[in-house]
Write a protein that holds these residues in place. Structure first.
Motif, PDB file in Angstrom:
ATOM      1  N   ASP A 104      -4.069   9.484  34.860  1.00 59.87           N
ATOM      2  CA  ASP A 104      -5.291   9.563  34.104  1.00 59.87           C
ATOM      3  C   ASP A 104      -5.957   7.944  34.337  1.00 59.87           C
ATOM      4  O   ASP A 104      -5.477   7.192  33.873  1.00 59.87           O
ATOM      5  N   TYR A 105      -7.099   8.336  34.820  1.00 55.51           N
ATOM      6  CA  TYR A 105      -7.798   7.099  34.917  1.00 55.51           C
ATOM      7  C   TYR A 105      -9.336   7.353  34.106  1.00 55.51           C
ATOM      8  O   TYR A 105      -9.689   8.250  34.015  1.00 55.51           O
ATOM      9  N   GLY A 106      -9.874   6.071  34.002  1.00 53.18           N
ATOM     10  CA  GLY A 106     -11.171   6.176  33.142  1.00 53.18           C
ATOM     11  C   GLY A 106     -10.901   5.970  31.696  1.00 53.18           C
ATOM     12  O   GLY A 106     -10.051   5.103  31.189  1.00 53.18           O
ATOM     13  N   ILE A 107     -11.464   6.987  30.978  1.00 47.95           N
ATOM     14  CA  ILE A 107     -11.537   6.847  29.505  1.00 47.95           C
ATOM     15  C   ILE A 107     -10.228   7.567  29.025  1.00 47.95           C
ATOM     16  O   ILE A 107      -9.866   8.781  29.519  1.00 47.95           O
ATOM     17  N   ASP A 108      -9.571   6.776  28.100  1.00 52.74           N
ATOM     18  CA  ASP A 108      -8.282   7.197  27.727  1.00 52.74           C
ATOM     19  C   ASP A 108      -8.615   8.405  26.818  1.00 52.74           C
ATOM     20  O   ASP A 108      -9.261   8.695  25.838  1.00 52.74           O
ATOM     21  N   ASP A 109      -7.725   9.682  26.881  1.00 56.65           N
ATOM     22  CA  ASP A 109      -7.769  10.768  26.210  1.00 56.65           C
ATOM     23  C   ASP A 109      -7.480  10.820  24.656  1.00 56.65           C
ATOM     24  O   ASP A 109      -8.166  11.303  24.022  1.00 56.65           O
ATOM     25  N   ASP A 110      -6.421   9.794  24.407  1.00 60.76           N
ATOM     26  CA  ASP A 110      -6.069   9.570  22.948  1.00 60.76           C
ATOM     27  C   ASP A 110      -7.463   9.011  22.201  1.00 60.76           C
ATOM     28  O   ASP A 110      -7.479   9.537  21.110  1.00 60.76           O
ATOM     29  N   PHE A 111      -7.982   8.024  22.964  1.00 62.75           N
ATOM     30  CA  PHE A 111      -9.209   7.241  22.244  1.00 62.75           C
ATOM     31  C   PHE A 111     -10.302   8.507  22.150  1.00 62.75           C
ATOM     32  O   PHE A 111     -10.991   8.548  20.918  1.00 62.75           O
ATOM     33  N   MET A 112     -10.454   9.266  23.012  1.00 61.95           N
ATOM     34  CA  MET A 112     -11.415  10.345  22.987  1.00 61.95           C
ATOM     35  C   MET A 112     -11.085  11.411  21.701  1.00 61.95           C
ATOM     36  O   MET A 112     -12.095  11.733  20.906  1.00 61.95           O
ATOM     37  N   ARG A 113      -9.722  11.778  21.699  1.00 62.04           N
ATOM     38  CA  ARG A 113      -9.477  12.758  20.623  1.00 62.04           C
ATOM     39  C   ARG A 113      -9.697  12.082  19.071  1.00 62.04           C
ATOM     40  O   ARG A 113      -9.932  12.872  18.354  1.00 62.04           O
TER      41      ARG A 113
END
Length: 176
Positions: A104-113
């Protein structure tokens, strides 16, 4: 270094439309996107992420290429290059897909959720990492979509320009 921009929009499809517009502008070299993700919070409150780059597919394709190459070389040494090619490609696809799913690169999924939990149900948000942008050309193209800036890593001046461009539509009462 890339800048993070997070903008929320009314409607579940609006962030997709904005991303499509930004991708068109990227072809015109008006903006350089490193990563992008659309987040949709459905009417029932569930959060869905739509990654712009499918890492599983990319991993599987590159794994198949490398696996096929190495399999053919090993098969050639064992005097059966077709069996080596087929075996190598099969192993390459599996390991490539697995590595793509785990990376997973780029924007963190946990941050987005977690950010997605703060937007209204029935709306969407666009998360983008921007390398370069021509604000004078891009902002007028984004005005029709409206939107509210949630977070940025832009300079204060750039963030104000973005907020004003999006809020000018919101204050007139005609949102998309």
């Amino acid at each position: 270094m890339s800048d993070l921009v997070v903008v929320s929009f009314k409607g579940e499809e609006t962030a997709d439309q904005v991303l499509t517009k930004l991708q068109q502008m990227q072809k015109e070299h008006l903006i350089d996107l490193e990563d992008a993700c659309v987040l949709v919070r459905s009417a029932n409150g569930k959060v869905h992420l739509k990654q712009a780059v499918d890492l599983v597919k990319i991993g599987a394709l590159s794994g198949a290429a490398w696996g096929g190459l190495f399999g053919a070389l090993v098969g050639l040494m064992l005097l059966n290059p077709l069996a080596g090619l087929a075996t190598g490609m099969a192993i390459g696809v599996g390991t490539g897909a697995l590595s793509g799913a785990l990376s997973d690169y780029g924007i963190d999924d946990d941050f987005m959720r977690s950010t997605g939990q703060n937007i209204e149900p029935g709306s969407s948000a666009l998360f983008i990492l921007v390398r370069q942008v021509n604000f004078d050309k891009v902002l007028p193209e984004l005005k029709p979509f409206g939107g509210k800036v949630l977070k940025t890593s832009l300079t204060n001046d750039q963030e104000e320009r973005l907020k004003k461009a999006l809020e000018s539509l919101n204050s007139s009462g005609t949102t998309a």
